[in-house]
Design a protein around this motif. Structure first.
Motif, short mmCIF file in Angstrom:
data_model
loop_
_atom_site.label_atom_id
_atom_site.label_comp_id
_atom_site.label_asym_id
_atom_site.label_seq_id
_atom_site.Cartn_x
_atom_site.Cartn_y
_atom_site.Cartn_z
N PHE A 161 0.87 -1.19 -0.15
CA PHE A 161 0.16 -0.23 0.02
C PHE A 161 0.99 1.26 0.26
O PHE A 161 2.09 1.07 0.13
CB PHE A 161 -0.80 0.24 1.23
CG PHE A 161 -1.90 -1.04 1.23
CD1 PHE A 161 -2.89 -0.88 0.48
CD2 PHE A 161 -1.81 -2.00 1.95
CE1 PHE A 161 -4.07 -1.88 0.51
CE2 PHE A 161 -2.78 -2.97 1.96
CZ PHE A 161 -4.12 -2.90 1.17
N LEU A 203 1.62 4.42 1.78
CA LEU A 203 1.35 5.35 2.99
C LEU A 203 1.99 6.69 3.06
O LEU A 203 3.20 6.45 3.26
CB LEU A 203 1.93 4.39 4.33
CG LEU A 203 0.80 4.48 5.62
CD1 LEU A 203 -0.66 4.07 5.37
CD2 LEU A 203 1.26 3.54 6.64
N LEU A 224 4.28 0.68 1.88
CA LEU A 224 4.02 -0.27 2.98
C LEU A 224 3.81 -1.69 2.37
O LEU A 224 2.55 -2.10 1.98
CB LEU A 224 2.85 0.28 3.64
CG LEU A 224 2.56 -0.52 4.88
CD1 LEU A 224 3.45 -0.26 6.21
CD2 LEU A 224 1.10 -0.57 5.22
N VAL A 277 3.18 -5.45 2.36
CA VAL A 277 2.18 -6.42 3.17
C VAL A 277 2.06 -7.73 2.77
O VAL A 277 2.11 -8.44 3.79
CB VAL A 277 0.73 -5.59 2.80
CG1 VAL A 277 -0.19 -6.63 3.73
CG2 VAL A 277 0.50 -4.27 3.48
N PRO A 291 -0.47 -13.51 12.81
CA PRO A 291 -0.75 -12.17 13.69
C PRO A 291 -1.37 -11.12 12.99
O PRO A 291 -1.51 -11.24 11.84
CB PRO A 291 0.80 -11.83 13.92
CG PRO A 291 1.53 -12.25 12.82
CD PRO A 291 1.16 -13.47 12.38
N SER A 292 -2.20 -10.50 13.93
CA SER A 292 -3.01 -9.49 13.38
C SER A 292 -2.21 -8.33 12.77
O SER A 292 -0.96 -8.19 13.01
CB SER A 292 -3.66 -8.91 14.84
OG SER A 292 -4.05 -7.45 14.69
N GLY A 293 -2.75 -7.89 11.58
CA GLY A 293 -1.96 -6.72 10.89
C GLY A 293 -1.04 -7.50 9.99
O GLY A 293 -0.13 -6.63 9.33
N CYS A 294 -0.99 -8.74 9.68
CA CYS A 294 0.13 -9.33 8.95
C CYS A 294 -0.21 -9.15 7.45
O CYS A 294 0.77 -9.35 6.58
CB CYS A 294 0.53 -10.68 9.50
SG CYS A 294 -0.60 -12.00 8.87
N GLY A 295 -1.69 -8.88 6.92
CA GLY A 295 -1.94 -8.89 5.75
C GLY A 295 -2.88 -10.06 5.28
O GLY A 295 -3.02 -10.13 4.20
N LYS A 296 -3.52 -10.75 6.28
CA LYS A 296 -4.57 -11.89 5.96
C LYS A 296 -5.61 -11.17 5.13
O LYS A 296 -6.00 -11.65 4.02
CB LYS A 296 -4.84 -12.16 6.91
CG LYS A 296 -3.80 -12.96 7.98
CD LYS A 296 -4.29 -13.85 9.11
CE LYS A 296 -5.08 -12.98 10.18
NZ LYS A 296 -4.03 -11.69 11.08
N SER A 297 -6.27 -10.27 5.56
CA SER A 297 -7.38 -9.40 4.99
C SER A 297 -7.02 -9.14 3.61
O SER A 297 -7.77 -9.13 2.58
CB SER A 297 -7.98 -8.36 5.79
OG SER A 297 -8.47 -8.79 7.11
N THR A 298 -5.89 -8.37 3.45
CA THR A 298 -5.48 -7.87 2.17
C THR A 298 -5.52 -9.09 1.13
O THR A 298 -5.93 -8.73 0.06
CB THR A 298 -4.06 -7.27 2.26
OG1 THR A 298 -3.99 -6.54 3.61
CG2 THR A 298 -3.64 -6.67 1.20
N ARG A 305 3.91 -8.77 9.27
CA ARG A 305 4.04 -8.10 8.09
C ARG A 305 5.49 -7.60 7.60
O ARG A 305 6.24 -7.31 8.60
CB ARG A 305 3.36 -6.72 8.25
CG ARG A 305 2.94 -5.92 7.06
CD ARG A 305 2.08 -4.70 7.39
NE ARG A 305 2.70 -3.86 8.33
CZ ARG A 305 3.95 -3.19 7.95
NH1 ARG A 305 4.35 -3.00 6.96
NH2 ARG A 305 4.30 -2.30 8.81
N1 LIG Z 1 -6.34 0.44 2.02
C1 LIG Z 1 -5.16 0.35 2.99
N2 LIG Z 1 -4.23 1.52 2.85
C2 LIG Z 1 -3.31 1.30 3.31
N3 LIG Z 1 -2.95 0.44 4.23
C3 LIG Z 1 -3.54 -0.64 4.70
C4 LIG Z 1 -4.74 -0.74 3.69
N4 LIG Z 1 -5.42 -1.87 4.05
C5 LIG Z 1 -4.53 -2.62 4.93
N5 LIG Z 1 -3.70 -1.62 5.31
C6 LIG Z 1 -2.11 -1.79 5.98
O1 LIG Z 1 -1.61 -3.18 5.64
C7 LIG Z 1 -1.64 -4.30 6.89
C8 LIG Z 1 -2.27 -5.40 6.87
O2 LIG Z 1 -3.63 -5.26 6.96
P1 LIG Z 1 -4.54 -6.41 7.07
O3 LIG Z 1 -4.58 -7.43 5.61
O4 LIG Z 1 -6.06 -5.65 7.41
O5 LIG Z 1 -4.22 -7.15 8.39
P2 LIG Z 1 -4.95 -8.35 8.95
O6 LIG Z 1 -4.11 -9.67 8.81
O7 LIG Z 1 -5.11 -8.21 10.34
O8 LIG Z 1 -6.21 -8.90 8.36
C9 LIG Z 1 -1.79 -3.42 8.12
O9 LIG Z 1 -0.69 -2.91 8.35
C10 LIG Z 1 -2.66 -2.19 7.57
O10 LIG Z 1 -2.41 -0.84 8.32
#
Ligand SMILES: Nc1ncnc2c1ncn2[C@@H]1O[C@H](COP(=O)(O)OP(=O)(O)O)[C@@H](O)[C@H]1O
Ligand SMILES: [Mg+2]
Lengths: 338, 270
Positions: free
Chosen positions: B33, B35, B40, B42, B61-68, B230
């Motif tokens: 991403f 930032l 950044l 991910v 772990p939380s914030g590692c990029g799973k949702s991404t 991450r």
């Molecule tokens: N749209 C975005 N723009 C910038 N940074 C993002 C965006 N979405 C997620 N991030 C960053 O990417 C990293 C991974 O986020 P995410 O995939 O949501 O983690 P998780 O593993 O908890 O699901 C986080 O550090 C978050 O801050």
């Protein structure tokens, strides 16, 4: 609210008996209000008017007050049997206050003549206007309503579409947004001289002005509503196969609807102001024009009657819009303070 | 059986009913991403193959990029580098055959439960022919009595079940689950885990589940993919051949849990 409270109170109550029951309370309240209005009728009828200003409709006004009193007696008695009628009880303080106000007005103007005429006519003079001049008042109301409805609906429709377009499309935003920023804050009435000059009729000029006054708040609020939609709503719809059209009509618009209604309320308020000014200055019809005419002839009773009609019209329209909102946004009931 | 390493050959899940799911292939997928003008990172060169009808859990772990990663699979975002393929075809946008159940149920508050579940068919103009299926989905998640309720009248668990019904009604070949049970109380959570397994067994979709709950990943999936901090890299894969339905007290699961914790670098606390 009240129905719950009533239900709670109508539960078992050992000591207090009938006198403390909701039926008795509403009966006593209703009868008190009825007595007050009968009192107004008695003052009006029995206390002779000040000799040099003998009003024609004093008797009619006394009869009207007596009729109100009688209706309240009936409502109070009906309230013992029918719970629906007990709503009168909530209005009792207001009914008493109004009776007091009308009595004071009647005494100070017609009976004692303390306030200068013709600026402060007694209530029976206004009743006289309503009875004798109701055709012109009615025509004025219809003319105003026609002008207002046309302008408001056009303005609201254009404002809604423009707001959705700005909120949704970068192109629309690029072109409409600066215009909105520059022209929007200008009061619609500032366009009045130009509008009456450019448009073929004063009626069409007024429609333009009312539409403008309505359109601005509706556009801005619709836009902010669409811009504020939770982006997760779009993600969901997109993964389920939604088209752009679906995203706009079935996601953005319903989600923005609470904002749109704020804009519609604001637009309605400003459109009233523009309506009256336009009627006073250009359109030779409507309640605004009637008001202007009455002032020209120093017919102050007519003016008060027109003001009263206007107040009823405006608050009626606002109530109508509230009803519409309650219908369309009933899903909000559990989410926000209603 | 424990297999470690990103290139591990994966055994098929042990289900005997016909499989209708999709295959998913990730080839060197990276994502970053922006930032404040700074990139950044991910996701870092994630490669993964998921077979038809498999149930894979992503643990990290939380914030590692799973949702991404899930958003890329859903087609909501395009990867910065690498490619994602479903049934051999490159993912170039969202498609109703790949449905996401997000962490938040995000039901539309202005629609009743029924109309929320009907969202997919309605969006594709299939409402007329899919009424029966919507009723079925509601029955499946036990919300038939709440068809006419609004989302604010539901509990958290019910909302999540409604979101699940909204996904299932589209008959997805790949169900993407982003910590769908994360916000539920532990009792509802355990019930819903079992419901998910039986659903998956009956319907036969491929499932990709994100979770940070080790027990959940082992109870549900046939393979746990462990991600690093991450930017996420695949650290290990733990295969779980235990037949379904599983039992929480199974000593083999406890062994696997130990293994997963070790892969996460948390074996010292065990
Ligand atoms: N749209 C975005 N723009 C910038 N940074 C993002 C965006 N979405 C997620 N991030 C960053 O990417 C990293 C991974 O986020 P995410 O995939 O949501 O983690 P998780 O593993 O908890 O699901 C986080 O550090 C978050 O801050
Ligand atoms: Mg997440």
């Amino acid at each position: 609210m009240s129905s719950i409270a009533d239900e709670v109170r109508s539960g078992p109550k050992p000591a207090s008996g009938f006198l403390a029951s909701p039926a008795a309370l509403s009966l006593i309240g209703g009868l008190a209000a009825a007595a007050a209005w009968c009192g107004v009728a008695a003052i009006t009828a029995l206390w002779p008017d000040k000799p040099e200003s003998d009003w024609d409709y004093t008797g009619a006004f006394a009869a009207l007050c007596a009729a109100v009193g009688l209706a309240l007696v009936l409502a109070a008695i009906a309230g013992v049997r029918f719970t629906r009628m007990r709503r009168v009880r909530q209005a009792v303080p207001w009914l008493l206050a109004l009776a007091l106000f009308v009595a004071a007005w009647e005494v100070i103007t017609a009976k004692l003549g303390w306030l200068p005429l013709p600026f402060f006519p007694p209530p029976q003079a206004i009743l006289e206007v309503i009875i004798d001049d109701w055709t012109r008042l009615g025509e004025g109301t219809i003319a105003s309503l026609r002008l207002l409805a046309t302008g408001y609906l056009i303005g609201a429709a254009i404002g809604f579409v423009a707001g959705v377009a700005i909120g949704w499309s970068r192109h629309a935003s690029y072109w409409i947004h600066p215009v909105l920023r520059f022209v929007g804050p200008l009061p619609a009435t500032a366009w009045l001289p130009l509008a009456f000059f450019v448009f073929p009729t004063s009626f069409s000029a007024s429609i333009f002005l009312i539409a403008l006054a309505t359109g601005f708040p509706v556009t801005v609020l619709t836009w902010s509503g669409v811009a504020g939609v939770n982006s997760a709503y779009y993600d969901i719809a997109r993964t389920l196969g939604a088209s752009q059209r679906f995203l706009v009509l079935k996601v953005a618009v319903p989600a923005a609807m609470p904002h749109v209604f704020v804009g519609l309320f604001m637009g309605l308020g400003t459109s009233f102001a523009v309506l009256v000014v336009a009627e006073m200055l250009g359109v030779k019809a409507g309640l605004g024009w009637y008001l202007q005419w009455a002032q020209g002839w120093a017919a102050y009773a007519n003016m008060y009657a027109a003001l009263l009609t206007m107040a009823l019209l405006c608050s009626g329209l606002i109530t109508l819009l509230f009803r519409l909102r309650d219908r369309l946004l009933s899903w909000q009931k559990g989410l926000v303070r209603w | 059986m424990v297999v470690a390493g990103a290139s591990a050959e994966v055994t098929r899940s042990t289900r005997d009913n016909p499989v209708r799911g999709a295959t998913l292939t990730l080839r060197e997928v990276s994502h970053h991403f922006d930032l404040d003008g700074q990139p950044l990172p991910v996701l870092d060169r994630i490669s993964l193959r998921i077979s038809r009808g498999e149930f894979v859990a992503l643990l990290g772990p939380s914030g590692c990029g799973k949702s991404t990663l899930l958003r890329l699979v859903a087609g909501l975002n395009a990867p910065s580098a690498g490619s994602l393929l479903v049934d051999g075809e490159v993912i170039d946008g969202p498609d109703p055959s790949r449905v996401v159940v997000f962490q938040d149920p995000t039901l539309y508050p202005w629609r009743t439960v029924w109309n929320n579940v009907a969202l997919g068919p309605e969006a594709r103009g299939l409402l007329g022919t899919h009424r029966e299926r919507i009723e079925d989905a509601l029955r499946l998640v036990g919300l038939t009595g709440f068809a006419n309720a609004y989302p604010h009248q539901l509990s958290g668990g019910m909302s999540q079940r409604a979101a699940l019904a909204r996904a299932l009604v589209n008959d997805p070949k790949l169900l993407i689950l982003d910590e769908p049970l994360g916000q539920l109380d532990s009792l509802t959570r355990i019930t819903m885990q079992s419901e998910l397994v039986s659903l998956w067994q009956r319907v036969g979709f491929t499932a990709l589940l994100v979770t940070h709950d080790v027990e959940e990943s082992l109870f549900l999936s046939s393979r746990v993919v462990v991600l690093s901090e991450r930017p996420a890299q695949i650290r290990a894969e733990v295969v779980n051949t235990r037949p379904y339905p599983r039992h929480r007290g199974d000593p083999h699961l406890a062994e696997l849990r130990h293994e997963v914790f070790a892969r996460l670098g948390l074996d010292a606390t065990w």
